[in-house]
Scaffold this motif. Sequence first.
Motif, short mmCIF file in Angstrom:
data_model
loop_
_atom_site.label_atom_id
_atom_site.label_comp_id
_atom_site.label_asym_id
_atom_site.label_seq_id
_atom_site.Cartn_x
_atom_site.Cartn_y
_atom_site.Cartn_z
N GLY A 324 0.79 -1.23 0.00
CA GLY A 324 0.00 0.00 0.00
C GLY A 324 0.82 1.28 0.00
N ALA A 325 2.14 1.18 0.15
CA ALA A 325 2.99 2.37 0.15
C ALA A 325 3.11 2.95 -1.27
N ALA A 326 3.21 4.26 -1.33
CA ALA A 326 3.34 4.92 -2.63
C ALA A 326 4.70 4.60 -3.25
N THR A 327 4.72 4.52 -4.57
CA THR A 327 5.97 4.24 -5.27
C THR A 327 5.97 4.97 -6.61
N LYS A 328 7.17 5.16 -7.14
CA LYS A 328 7.27 5.89 -8.41
C LYS A 328 7.31 4.97 -9.61
N SER A 329 7.41 3.66 -9.38
CA SER A 329 7.53 2.77 -10.53
C SER A 329 6.51 1.64 -10.46
N ALA A 330 6.20 1.11 -11.62
CA ALA A 330 5.25 0.00 -11.71
C ALA A 330 5.64 -0.88 -12.88
N ALA A 331 5.31 -2.16 -12.76
CA ALA A 331 5.63 -3.09 -13.85
C ALA A 331 4.51 -4.12 -13.97
N GLN A 332 4.31 -4.58 -15.17
CA GLN A 332 3.26 -5.58 -15.37
C GLN A 332 3.61 -6.50 -16.54
N PHE A 333 3.02 -7.69 -16.49
CA PHE A 333 3.13 -8.63 -17.60
C PHE A 333 1.71 -8.88 -18.11
N SER A 334 1.58 -9.03 -19.40
CA SER A 334 0.26 -9.41 -19.91
C SER A 334 0.43 -10.34 -21.11
N LEU A 335 -0.56 -11.17 -21.31
CA LEU A 335 -0.60 -12.04 -22.48
C LEU A 335 -1.98 -11.89 -23.09
N ALA A 336 -2.01 -11.44 -24.32
CA ALA A 336 -3.30 -11.23 -24.99
C ALA A 336 -3.42 -12.15 -26.19
N ALA A 337 -4.63 -12.53 -26.49
CA ALA A 337 -4.91 -13.30 -27.71
C ALA A 337 -5.95 -12.51 -28.51
N VAL A 338 -5.59 -12.22 -29.74
CA VAL A 338 -6.47 -11.42 -30.60
C VAL A 338 -6.76 -12.22 -31.86
N TYR A 339 -8.00 -12.46 -32.12
CA TYR A 339 -8.36 -13.18 -33.35
C TYR A 339 -9.07 -12.21 -34.30
N ALA A 340 -8.55 -12.12 -35.51
CA ALA A 340 -9.14 -11.21 -36.51
C ALA A 340 -9.73 -12.02 -37.65
N PHE A 341 -10.87 -11.61 -38.13
CA PHE A 341 -11.47 -12.30 -39.26
C PHE A 341 -12.03 -11.29 -40.26
#
Lengths: 341, 180
Positions: A324-341
Amino acid sequence: MKLKSILTIAAISIASLTYGQEASEALQISGSVDTYFKYDFEKAPNIKTYFANEHNSVSLGMIDLALKKTTGKASFVGELSFGPRGQAQSIAPSADGESFHIQNLYVNYAFSDKFTMTAGYMGTFVGYEVISPVANFNYSTSYLFGYGPFQNAGIKGTYAFSGKASLMVGLFNDWNAYQDLNGVSHIGAQLMLAPVEGWSAYINFLSGSSAGSPGTGTIIDLTTAYQVTEKFKLGLNAADYSIANDNGGYSGAAIYPQYAFSPAVALGLRGEYFNIKGAGGAADASLTAITVSGNLKAGGLTFIPEIRFDSDEDLSQSFMKSNGAATKSAAQFSLAAVYAF
Amino acid sequence: MQISAQTASLPVDERGVHTFLEISELGAAKKETMPANVKHFFKSNAKALKLRSSKGDTAFTGTGKMILTKSTAGIGHPTAEVNYNILVELRENKYRLILTDYIVTPYERDRYANFVPSTTKYRLEDKPGKLNRGEWEGNMKYIITESGKLSAKLKTAMNTTQAISKPEAEKPAAVSTTKW
């Protein structure tokens, strides 16, 4: 008698328009479906990126359906979206609080090979990134995208001087608004230049006073991309937005180098600097963000693994640590799947 | 050479480049009209073909473009455009059509939900990875079909006599309505 004459003239005009029609092309249907998993390393909703903001969850993007029909010189596009990305996260609700699900709804008429006019509700002409996940390389979006307009309803005319230069000028509603409550209040323009094959540059301008705004807001935006080699592409977006009378705005730049190892595998980076202008003499707040994304394609399906690091020098984004402490940096990982037709 | 859309791939020429080649015999009566018919063929397909040069009345070189469409039951959208070189050569009572140097430019969706050419392009000879073999095979099948259709159009043009330049019909003499 006058009415009869007008009706006769109108009937003749419609008849000659119908007679002059060329054969219609087949109805085009296209669209996409996207879903994602995101994990914030501090287990907090830190990076408020549009569209991929739910921590430790397999979440929905949207299902998107677009129709296009061309008959002679006239055409229309209607694009509907359902899901968080295509509704509350990208479309402002109408007066009754409901979303119309509409991403694009416009008609177009090509008066000649050089001059076309378009009217309706359209994806914005400003900026590098767009709402559709099919048209972006990275899955999360930039601050420049998030703070800028998503859609512009209006009427615009585009004149192509040649294949290498064109100019668009139009009148538009307030940003992202189906209905302009203070009248059609914005003027926009776009100069497109394509000096060499593989290089395109768009210089965009949009200015006007939105309903309830303390002053006239003006964006000047440069969006450009160059296919440097067969495998290497470089994109750039830079923008400045100011609201008159010291009422804030933003400025920033993002660079997009992308390398295709094969038609199916590519790696891209987005490096962004973003500055939120302080209003009424308040200090500015700056951010930097680095995003590395892969694109793995198999037919219509694209997997987008992505890692992102944001630095919030002035604590404007309320990043938190897991305690809960404030911080100046953040990081994240994501995995997306996009299907186009 | 007969190629059907069922064929997995176009054959390659001496350079290793995928090539559609068809030789057709014409009756002796068509000999005189052949060059005019080829020109007429390019002119009547001007949206897809551009005649770049002609060597005497025996060889015609140009470029062509075909749009690949992903569709089911006639509903879909364009997925790529294919640019190629076209050569029509005439000899005695026969001609040959060569379509070669196919370059595929995939289409991508833009912000207005239109499909426009992307900045990347690849030669048909560039082998797809495992992940995109299905798409490549689909493109190849479409290219074979479209090349076959173009060849059929040329055959029709070469077997017609409509392109012979006919002398203009003699205009009737002017009449005067003031003197009589």
